[in-house]
Design a protein around this motif. Sequence first.
Motif, PDB file in Angstrom:
ATOM      1  N   ASP A 156     -31.813  19.964 -40.927  1.00  0.00           N
ATOM      2  CA  ASP A 156     -32.360  19.048 -40.468  1.00  0.00           C
ATOM      3  C   ASP A 156     -31.648  17.694 -40.721  1.00  0.00           C
ATOM      4  O   ASP A 156     -31.156  16.806 -39.625  1.00  0.00           O
ATOM      5  CB  ASP A 156     -34.017  18.691 -40.592  1.00  0.00           C
ATOM      6  CG  ASP A 156     -34.660  17.615 -39.509  1.00  0.00           C
ATOM      7  OD1 ASP A 156     -34.096  17.358 -38.688  1.00  0.00           O
ATOM      8  OD2 ASP A 156     -35.447  17.064 -40.132  1.00  0.00           O
ATOM      9  N   ALA A 157     -30.921  17.563 -41.931  1.00  0.00           N
ATOM     10  CA  ALA A 157     -30.204  16.424 -42.201  1.00  0.00           C
ATOM     11  C   ALA A 157     -28.926  16.392 -41.848  1.00  0.00           C
ATOM     12  O   ALA A 157     -28.427  15.400 -41.402  1.00  0.00           O
ATOM     13  CB  ALA A 157     -30.272  16.444 -43.625  1.00  0.00           C
ATOM     14  N   TYR A 158     -28.675  17.509 -41.218  1.00  0.00           N
ATOM     15  CA  TYR A 158     -27.006  17.335 -40.563  1.00  0.00           C
ATOM     16  C   TYR A 158     -27.164  16.566 -39.246  1.00  0.00           C
ATOM     17  O   TYR A 158     -26.310  15.651 -38.931  1.00  0.00           O
ATOM     18  CB  TYR A 158     -26.812  18.808 -40.081  1.00  0.00           C
ATOM     19  CG  TYR A 158     -25.240  18.832 -39.347  1.00  0.00           C
ATOM     20  CD1 TYR A 158     -24.312  19.123 -40.022  1.00  0.00           C
ATOM     21  CD2 TYR A 158     -25.117  18.864 -37.892  1.00  0.00           C
ATOM     22  CE1 TYR A 158     -23.046  19.292 -39.564  1.00  0.00           C
ATOM     23  CE2 TYR A 158     -23.870  18.951 -37.466  1.00  0.00           C
ATOM     24  CZ  TYR A 158     -22.866  19.300 -38.221  1.00  0.00           C
ATOM     25  OH  TYR A 158     -21.556  19.381 -37.557  1.00  0.00           O
TER      26      TYR A 158
ATOM     27  N   HIS B 200     -37.462  18.107 -41.894  1.00  0.00           N
ATOM     28  CA  HIS B 200     -38.087  19.594 -41.219  1.00  0.00           C
ATOM     29  C   HIS B 200     -38.720  20.549 -42.527  1.00  0.00           C
ATOM     30  O   HIS B 200     -39.668  21.166 -42.247  1.00  0.00           O
ATOM     31  CB  HIS B 200     -37.106  20.105 -40.572  1.00  0.00           C
ATOM     32  CG  HIS B 200     -37.718  21.268 -39.553  1.00  0.00           C
ATOM     33  ND1 HIS B 200     -38.761  21.024 -38.821  1.00  0.00           N
ATOM     34  CD2 HIS B 200     -37.741  22.811 -39.653  1.00  0.00           C
ATOM     35  CE1 HIS B 200     -39.039  22.092 -38.247  1.00  0.00           C
ATOM     36  NE2 HIS B 200     -38.391  23.278 -38.723  1.00  0.00           N
ATOM     37  N   GLY B 201     -37.905  20.491 -43.499  1.00  0.00           N
ATOM     38  CA  GLY B 201     -38.229  21.431 -44.586  1.00  0.00           C
ATOM     39  C   GLY B 201     -39.778  21.091 -45.346  1.00  0.00           C
ATOM     40  O   GLY B 201     -40.416  21.787 -45.423  1.00  0.00           O
ATOM     41  N   THR B 202     -39.893  19.802 -45.563  1.00  0.00           N
ATOM     42  CA  THR B 202     -41.046  19.302 -46.141  1.00  0.00           C
ATOM     43  C   THR B 202     -42.211  19.362 -45.138  1.00  0.00           C
ATOM     44  O   THR B 202     -43.290  19.753 -45.414  1.00  0.00           O
ATOM     45  CB  THR B 202     -40.877  17.917 -46.761  1.00  0.00           C
ATOM     46  OG1 THR B 202     -40.405  17.013 -45.678  1.00  0.00           O
ATOM     47  CG2 THR B 202     -40.038  17.969 -47.890  1.00  0.00           C
ATOM     48  N   THR B 203     -41.811  19.148 -43.868  1.00  0.00           N
ATOM     49  CA  THR B 203     -42.983  19.219 -42.802  1.00  0.00           C
ATOM     50  C   THR B 203     -43.330  20.639 -42.641  1.00  0.00           C
ATOM     51  O   THR B 203     -44.483  21.018 -42.544  1.00  0.00           O
ATOM     52  CB  THR B 203     -42.476  19.012 -41.447  1.00  0.00           C
ATOM     53  OG1 THR B 203     -41.949  17.547 -41.697  1.00  0.00           O
ATOM     54  CG2 THR B 203     -43.351  18.846 -40.400  1.00  0.00           C
ATOM     55  N   MET B 204     -42.292  21.699 -42.530  1.00  0.00           N
ATOM     56  CA  MET B 204     -42.773  22.822 -42.531  1.00  0.00           C
ATOM     57  C   MET B 204     -43.600  23.756 -43.821  1.00  0.00           C
ATOM     58  O   MET B 204     -44.550  24.560 -43.557  1.00  0.00           O
ATOM     59  CB  MET B 204     -41.834  24.004 -42.600  1.00  0.00           C
ATOM     60  CG  MET B 204     -41.081  23.730 -40.751  1.00  0.00           C
ATOM     61  SD  MET B 204     -42.004  24.374 -39.681  1.00  0.00           S
ATOM     62  CE  MET B 204     -42.426  26.062 -40.050  1.00  0.00           C
TER      63      MET B 204
END
Length: 211
Positions: free
Chosen positions: A32-34, A40-44
């Motif tokens: 997501d950082a790209y 997105h990782g923390t959201t998931m």
Amino acid sequence: MIQSIDYAAMVALLRAAETKVIDKHEWLGQLDAYAGDGDHGTTMKRAMGCIETAIGASAEGDLPALLTDVGWALLGVDGGSTGPLLGTLFNGLAESAAGQSALDAAAFAAAFEAGLAAVQRQTKAQPGDKTMMDALVPAVQALRSAADGGLGVAEALDNAAAAAEAGAVATTDMQAKFGRARNLGERSKGSPDAGATSMSLLFRAFAEAAA
Ligand SMILES: [Mg+2]
């Protein structure tokens, strides 16, 4: 091998998804950082925690209620469109599963078609736009093809996972049309979409749990 998706099987699928997504959440954040904000990782990871809470509070044995509870829990997850879209997907599954205690391959495919239709009422994103739809749409099509071809739920989920993974990988060379990544234009190419990737992880975890 799971033959149909009842309450216990769905709990097993969801817990497999929790384990896989939490294990991979740092990588999802890097994807997501790209081109996005990297959340997105923390959201998931938060979404998986909400699923576990919903399982714990659910009425034992009631599959449609479990799907409804998971859907509402996901709708409340902060972090852009991810939670609302996943919640909408599960609420669509729940509506389709109403009155049924177990879903065979055909009913499971129908549930995901209903879930996809609900998501499509919330977003105009289509395959090719570099979003979760690039994984979700082919996965649902694979579930339908498998069910129509007489395959069981486990094989159907394996096909769906492969289709979702191929769809997620294919987003690498796509230009983003939605979300913050859209602002980068051509520079959004070169990394797979985080949402499509997490969707493929969900289907792969489901397939592994059903196998
Ligand atoms: Mg983000």
